[in-house]
Scaffold this motif. Structure first.
Motif, PDB file in Angstrom:
ATOM      1  N   TRP A   1       1.391   5.786   4.746  1.00 39.43           N
ATOM      2  CA  TRP A   1       1.783   6.447   3.494  1.00 39.43           C
ATOM      3  C   TRP A   1       1.167   7.844   3.418  1.00 39.43           C
ATOM      4  O   TRP A   1       1.858   8.826   3.118  1.00 39.43           O
ATOM      5  CB  TRP A   1       1.338   5.585   2.318  1.00 39.43           C
ATOM      6  N   ASN A   2      -0.124   7.948   3.686  1.00 40.28           N
ATOM      7  CA  ASN A   2      -0.794   9.242   3.599  1.00 40.28           C
ATOM      8  C   ASN A   2      -0.327  10.194   4.694  1.00 40.28           C
ATOM      9  O   ASN A   2      -0.196  11.396   4.455  1.00 40.28           O
ATOM     10  CB  ASN A   2      -2.310   9.059   3.650  1.00 40.28           C
ATOM     11  N   ALA A   3      -0.082   9.675   5.885  1.00 38.00           N
ATOM     12  CA  ALA A   3       0.402  10.524   6.978  1.00 38.00           C
ATOM     13  C   ALA A   3       1.760  11.130   6.630  1.00 38.00           C
ATOM     14  O   ALA A   3       2.026  12.299   6.950  1.00 38.00           O
ATOM     15  CB  ALA A   3       0.496   9.718   8.274  1.00 38.00           C
ATOM     16  N   ALA A   4       2.605  10.348   5.970  1.00 39.23           N
ATOM     17  CA  ALA A   4       3.914  10.878   5.562  1.00 39.23           C
ATOM     18  C   ALA A   4       3.736  12.034   4.581  1.00 39.23           C
ATOM     19  O   ALA A   4       4.414  13.075   4.695  1.00 39.23           O
ATOM     20  CB  ALA A   4       4.753   9.773   4.934  1.00 39.23           C
ATOM     21  N   PHE A   5       2.826  11.900   3.641  1.00 38.66           N
ATOM     22  CA  PHE A   5       2.585  12.979   2.686  1.00 38.66           C
ATOM     23  C   PHE A   5       1.907  14.185   3.338  1.00 38.66           C
ATOM     24  O   PHE A   5       2.222  15.332   3.035  1.00 38.66           O
ATOM     25  CB  PHE A   5       1.749  12.488   1.505  1.00 38.66           C
ATOM     26  N   ILE A   6       0.998  13.928   4.254  1.00 37.68           N
ATOM     27  CA  ILE A   6       0.336  15.030   4.964  1.00 37.68           C
ATOM     28  C   ILE A   6       1.357  15.803   5.790  1.00 37.68           C
ATOM     29  O   ILE A   6       1.389  17.039   5.770  1.00 37.68           O
ATOM     30  CB  ILE A   6      -0.807  14.502   5.849  1.00 37.68           C
ATOM     31  N   ALA A   7       2.208  15.069   6.514  1.00 36.93           N
ATOM     32  CA  ALA A   7       3.237  15.724   7.327  1.00 36.93           C
ATOM     33  C   ALA A   7       4.211  16.513   6.447  1.00 36.93           C
ATOM     34  O   ALA A   7       4.562  17.657   6.778  1.00 36.93           O
ATOM     35  CB  ALA A   7       3.996  14.679   8.146  1.00 36.93           C
ATOM     36  N   ALA A   8       4.613  15.920   5.335  1.00 40.20           N
ATOM     37  CA  ALA A   8       5.527  16.625   4.428  1.00 40.20           C
ATOM     38  C   ALA A   8       4.867  17.881   3.888  1.00 40.20           C
ATOM     39  O   ALA A   8       5.493  18.959   3.832  1.00 40.20           O
ATOM     40  CB  ALA A   8       5.953  15.702   3.288  1.00 40.20           C
TER      41      ALA A   8
ATOM     42  N   ARG B   1       0.818  -1.217   0.000  1.00 39.21           N
ATOM     43  CA  ARG B   1       0.000   0.000   0.000  1.00 39.21           C
ATOM     44  C   ARG B   1       0.849   1.263   0.000  1.00 39.21           C
ATOM     45  O   ARG B   1       0.348   2.353  -0.234  1.00 39.21           O
ATOM     46  CB  ARG B   1      -0.936   0.014   1.212  1.00 39.21           C
ATOM     47  N   MET B   2       2.142   1.124   0.232  1.00 45.58           N
ATOM     48  CA  MET B   2       3.036   2.277   0.266  1.00 45.58           C
ATOM     49  C   MET B   2       3.852   2.433  -1.018  1.00 45.58           C
ATOM     50  O   MET B   2       4.640   3.365  -1.132  1.00 45.58           O
ATOM     51  CB  MET B   2       3.991   2.148   1.457  1.00 45.58           C
ATOM     52  N   LEU B   3       3.671   1.532  -1.960  1.00 42.88           N
ATOM     53  CA  LEU B   3       4.477   1.563  -3.186  1.00 42.88           C
ATOM     54  C   LEU B   3       3.617   1.855  -4.413  1.00 42.88           C
ATOM     55  O   LEU B   3       2.600   1.190  -4.624  1.00 42.88           O
ATOM     56  CB  LEU B   3       5.187   0.221  -3.391  1.00 42.88           C
ATOM     57  N   PRO B   4       4.046   2.831  -5.206  1.00 43.99           N
ATOM     58  CA  PRO B   4       3.300   3.089  -6.439  1.00 43.99           C
ATOM     59  C   PRO B   4       3.205   1.813  -7.278  1.00 43.99           C
ATOM     60  O   PRO B   4       4.062   0.947  -7.212  1.00 43.99           O
ATOM     61  CB  PRO B   4       4.161   4.137  -7.160  1.00 43.99           C
ATOM     62  N   ILE B   5       2.197   1.698  -8.044  1.00 47.65           N
ATOM     63  CA  ILE B   5       1.860   0.561  -8.902  1.00 47.65           C
ATOM     64  C   ILE B   5       1.341  -0.602  -8.056  1.00 47.65           C
ATOM     65  O   ILE B   5       0.240  -1.078  -8.265  1.00 47.65           O
ATOM     66  CB  ILE B   5       3.020   0.102  -9.802  1.00 47.65           C
ATOM     67  N   PHE B   6       2.129  -1.069  -7.091  1.00 45.64           N
ATOM     68  CA  PHE B   6       1.716  -2.199  -6.258  1.00 45.64           C
ATOM     69  C   PHE B   6       0.491  -1.846  -5.417  1.00 45.64           C
ATOM     70  O   PHE B   6      -0.292  -2.721  -5.084  1.00 45.64           O
ATOM     71  CB  PHE B   6       2.858  -2.647  -5.345  1.00 45.64           C
ATOM     72  N   ARG B   7       0.361  -0.578  -5.079  1.00 44.69           N
ATOM     73  CA  ARG B   7      -0.767  -0.114  -4.271  1.00 44.69           C
ATOM     74  C   ARG B   7      -2.085  -0.570  -4.884  1.00 44.69           C
ATOM     75  O   ARG B   7      -2.994  -0.959  -4.176  1.00 44.69           O
ATOM     76  CB  ARG B   7      -0.688   1.410  -4.216  1.00 44.69           C
ATOM     77  N   SER B   8      -2.170  -0.500  -6.205  1.00 44.11           N
ATOM     78  CA  SER B   8      -3.409  -0.889  -6.892  1.00 44.11           C
ATOM     79  C   SER B   8      -3.479  -2.385  -7.160  1.00 44.11           C
ATOM     80  O   SER B   8      -4.547  -2.978  -7.139  1.00 44.11           O
ATOM     81  CB  SER B   8      -3.514  -0.150  -8.222  1.00 44.11           C
TER      82      SER B   8
END
Length: 122
Positions: free
Chosen positions: A59-66, A25-32
């Motif tokens: 994954w989303n928390a890391a992007f929100i924090a960034a 769920r944290m990796l592009p492509i594999f997430r889907s």
């Protein structure tokens, strides 16, 4: 694909499926795509949902924090996310290329061995 490869992949997923869902769920492509083997292996829906929620939350928390920390410079995150996406795509393509080369070599070796056996019998 050979039946033995499918069976091997299924055995791997049975052993490592929970980690694959969580980190996938944290990796592009594999997430889907990670949902497909989970469905094939009939992973428990509650387990799948919890692992998906946890992996996605991190994954989303890391992007929100960034985004929060970078404020109006949030576009910097997008640059690094794109780089990660391309690294993952390159890794998948490299792995696929290695697998294809391995399959071609194995097939050719088997054909060569079959031809040698046929000639020695004739």
């Amino acid at each position: 694909m050979k039946l033995s490869e499918v069976e091997s992949a299924e055995a791997w997923f049975v052993k490592h499926g929970k980690k694959a869902i969580f980190f996938g769920r944290m990796l592009p492509i594999f997430r889907s795509l990670i949902s497909i083997p989970a469905g094939i292996e009939r992973m428990n829906l509650v387990t799948f949902t919890l692992l998906t929620a946890a992996g996605s939350a991190i994954w989303n928390a890391a992007f929100i924090a960034a985004g929060y920390l970078l404020g109006e410079n949030w576009h910097i995150v997008e640059t690094y996310a794109d780089i990660l996406k391309y690294v993952v795509i390159a890794g998948v393509l490299a792995g696929l290329a290695v697998w294809i080369v391995f399959r071609i070599r194995t097939t050719r070796q088997k054909q060569s061995a079959d031809e040698s056996e046929f000639q020695s019998v004739a």
